[in-house]
Design an enzyme around this catalytic site. Structure first.
Site, mmCIF file in Angstrom:
data_model
loop_
_atom_site.group_PDB
_atom_site.id
_atom_site.type_symbol
_atom_site.label_atom_id
_atom_site.label_comp_id
_atom_site.label_asym_id
_atom_site.label_seq_id
_atom_site.Cartn_x
_atom_site.Cartn_y
_atom_site.Cartn_z
ATOM 1 N N HIS A 45 124.588 139.063 110.955
ATOM 2 C CA HIS A 45 124.581 137.947 111.909
ATOM 3 C C HIS A 45 123.688 136.805 111.402
ATOM 4 C CE1 HIS A 45 124.380 136.251 116.165
ATOM 5 N NE2 HIS A 45 123.387 135.626 115.547
ATOM 6 N N GLU A 46 122.478 137.150 110.985
ATOM 7 C CA GLU A 46 121.539 136.114 110.533
ATOM 8 C C GLU A 46 121.993 135.493 109.215
ATOM 9 O OE1 GLU A 46 119.649 135.093 112.722
ATOM 10 O OE2 GLU A 46 119.703 136.849 114.002
ATOM 11 N N CYS A 61 123.081 135.375 120.574
ATOM 12 C CA CYS A 61 122.438 134.456 119.626
ATOM 13 C C CYS A 61 121.576 133.473 120.396
ATOM 14 C CB CYS A 61 123.520 133.711 118.855
ATOM 15 S SG CYS A 61 122.883 132.574 117.617
ATOM 16 N N LEU A 62 120.359 133.235 119.917
ATOM 17 C CA LEU A 62 119.461 132.303 120.619
ATOM 18 C C LEU A 62 120.032 130.886 120.637
ATOM 19 C CD1 LEU A 62 115.891 133.452 119.486
ATOM 20 C CD2 LEU A 62 117.030 133.877 121.671
ATOM 21 N N GLN A 81 118.109 127.591 112.797
ATOM 22 C CA GLN A 81 118.052 127.587 114.261
ATOM 23 C C GLN A 81 116.841 126.836 114.798
ATOM 24 O OE1 GLN A 81 118.988 132.048 114.506
ATOM 25 N NE2 GLN A 81 119.895 131.255 116.374
ATOM 26 N N HIS A 131 124.302 132.629 109.600
ATOM 27 C CA HIS A 131 123.664 131.339 109.914
ATOM 28 C C HIS A 131 123.351 130.557 108.633
ATOM 29 C CE1 HIS A 131 123.131 131.406 114.234
ATOM 30 N NE2 HIS A 131 122.614 132.624 114.201
ATOM 31 N N GLY A 154 116.219 138.276 116.193
ATOM 32 C CA GLY A 154 116.470 137.708 114.873
ATOM 33 C C GLY A 154 116.564 136.199 114.965
HETATM 34 CO CO CO Z 1 122.302 133.832 115.845
#
Ligand code: CO
Length: 171
Positions: A140-141, A98-99, A50, A144, A45
């Site tokens: 989660h996304e 998370c990236l 990001q 952001h 995701g």
């Molecule tokens: Co994330």
């Protein structure tokens, strides 16, 4: 095109992303760049912020696990624009990563079942309902887009431990 990932504690991750009003070529390029970037980092995701773009755009691609063969297909990618939760029910705990916080994983409590309304890349409205891993990814996304990252949901003690380890790693 693969873009650089914004890494914690970069201030941009705290930005509240803006609603998308134009479903045009710029949006489509953003979505394609997000996909290329996510796949290159083996993520499931990604939110636009990001890669430094404060727009209410997120993508999710949960690989299908058919016979040990993990296949990622672009056409399976959920492209979610201007998402709104219509409902959140129950609770569950699942390990998240998370990236933007590479290499850190922790159990996080989330709602179990969600219903979300969103637009696709052409601006067409859809509703999605899920009570599985996708529900967790959506939450989660979506965080952001609100300028939040998952480590903010840790207990005070776990958060302190994380911040200490993170400083060591990135200084
Ligand atoms: Co994330």
């Amino acid at each position: 095109m693969i873009q650089d990932i914004v890494v914690y504690p970069d201030k941009r991750l705290k930005q509240i992303s803006k609603e998308v009003t134009q479903f045009d070529e710029t949006l489509h390029t953003l979505l394609d760049d997000m996909y290329d970037t996510m796949v290159s980092k083996k993520g499931v995701g990604l939110a636009a912020i990001q890669i430094g773009v404060a727009k209410r755009v997120l993508i999710i691609n949960l690989p299908e696990d058919d016979n040990d063969d993990v296949v990622i297909k672009k056409e399976d990618t959920l492209e979610i624009i201007n998402p709104i939760f219509l409902s959140k029910e129950g609770s569950c705990k699942h390990q998240e990563g998370c990236l933007s916080i590479p290499g850190f994983y922790e159990d996080i409590e989330r709602a179990k079942k969600v219903i979300m309304e969103y637009q696709d890349r052409d601006g067409v409205k859809h509703t999605i309902e899920n009570d599985d891993f996708l529900a967790i990814a959506l939450q989660h996304e979506h965080d952001h887009l609100e300028g939040k990252v998952f480590v903010e949901k840790l207990s005070i003690l776990k958060r302190k431990k994380f911040e200490k380890e993170w400083k060591k790693k990135y200084k």
